[in-house]
Design a protein around this motif. Structure first.
Motif, PDB file in Angstrom:
ATOM      1  N   GLU A   1       0.813  -1.215   0.000  1.00 10.54           N
ATOM      2  CA  GLU A   1       0.000   0.000   0.000  1.00 10.54           C
ATOM      3  C   GLU A   1       0.848   1.267   0.000  1.00 10.54           C
ATOM      4  O   GLU A   1       0.544   2.215  -0.713  1.00 10.54           O
ATOM      5  CB  GLU A   1      -0.922   0.030   1.231  1.00 10.54           C
ATOM      6  CG  GLU A   1      -2.062  -0.946   1.162  1.00 10.54           C
ATOM      7  CD  GLU A   1      -2.926  -0.937   2.412  1.00 10.54           C
ATOM      8  OE1 GLU A   1      -3.834  -1.768   2.472  1.00 10.54           O
ATOM      9  OE2 GLU A   1      -2.683  -0.116   3.333  1.00 10.54           O
ATOM     10  N   GLU A   2       1.896   1.288   0.802  1.00 12.67           N
ATOM     11  CA  GLU A   2       2.695   2.506   0.959  1.00 12.67           C
ATOM     12  C   GLU A   2       3.611   2.788  -0.217  1.00 12.67           C
ATOM     13  O   GLU A   2       3.770   3.941  -0.606  1.00 12.67           O
ATOM     14  CB  GLU A   2       3.550   2.439   2.235  1.00 12.67           C
ATOM     15  CG  GLU A   2       2.802   2.775   3.465  1.00 12.67           C
ATOM     16  CD  GLU A   2       3.717   2.945   4.663  1.00 12.67           C
ATOM     17  OE1 GLU A   2       4.945   3.099   4.494  1.00 12.67           O
ATOM     18  OE2 GLU A   2       3.187   2.929   5.774  1.00 12.67           O
TER      19      GLU A   2
ATOM     20  N   GLN B   1       7.529   3.380  -5.142  1.00  6.34           N
ATOM     21  CA  GLN B   1       6.960   4.673  -5.521  1.00  6.34           C
ATOM     22  C   GLN B   1       6.489   5.416  -4.271  1.00  6.34           C
ATOM     23  O   GLN B   1       5.918   4.798  -3.382  1.00  6.34           O
ATOM     24  CB  GLN B   1       5.746   4.469  -6.438  1.00  6.34           C
ATOM     25  CG  GLN B   1       6.039   3.775  -7.730  1.00  6.34           C
ATOM     26  CD  GLN B   1       6.828   4.651  -8.680  1.00  6.34           C
ATOM     27  OE1 GLN B   1       6.620   5.851  -8.750  1.00  6.34           O
ATOM     28  NE2 GLN B   1       7.743   4.046  -9.413  1.00  6.34           N
TER      29      GLN B   1
ATOM     30  N   GLY C   1       3.939   7.738  -2.102  1.00  2.00           N
ATOM     31  CA  GLY C   1       2.483   7.801  -2.057  1.00  2.00           C
ATOM     32  C   GLY C   1       2.040   8.715  -0.934  1.00  2.00           C
ATOM     33  O   GLY C   1       2.847   9.471  -0.407  1.00  2.00           O
TER      34      GLY C   1
END
Length: 147
Positions: free
Chosen positions: A60-61, A105, A107
């Motif tokens: 998720e992060e 990436q 976020g």
């Protein structure tokens, strides 16, 4: 991320290593500890194991997937106000993993990401105790045959 709970919050993080021996760090984008470099991680959800939480938060992060290779250590973060009252208390289970997929990436929760040498991460402003956690994780990763 101010907590109104009267109990510590359980969280999980993961030191993910690539085959070149570098480990992934994320700059925290939100309080507490905003602008400091740390391992990807976050709160454990109800019904989720610590290991599941570490892997979910990683995805998720920062958009990375990993295979767990071991448990590193637990880390405690306790923030107090000027009167000494507890504002936030986190107990974090820190795991070690091998990168499987995804390019890291930034976020909403991770303002920036960086692969670093765990023994010489440079002059990054890091969360307390992170250099020790990185060194320990590197030893565990080496035993798991991650260069």
């Amino acid at each position: 991320m101010a907590e109104s709970s009267t109990r510590p919050v359980i969280a999980a993080s993961i030191a993910v290593f690539r085959d070149d021996g570098r480990v992934l760090l994320a700059m925290r984008g939100q309080p507490p500890l905003a602008e400091l470099w740390s391992l990807p991680g976050g709160k454990v959800e109800l019904g989720e194991t610590l290991a599941e939480a570490a892997l979910r938060e990683l995805k998720e992060e920062v958009g990375v997937e990993a295979d767990l290779v071991g448990f590193n250590d637990h880390v405690e973060f306790i923030a107090r106000d000027q009167d000494g009252a507890v504002k936030a208390h986190f107990v974090i289970a820190s795991f070690v993993g091998r990168w499987r997929a995804g390019e890291a990436q930034p976020g909403p929760e991770a303002r920036a990401v960086k692969w670093v040498d765990p023994f010489d991460p440079g002059d990054l402003k890091m969360t307390d105790g992170l250099p020790r956690i990185l060194r320990q994780a590197a030893v565990i990763a080496a035993k798991a045959d991650i260069p």
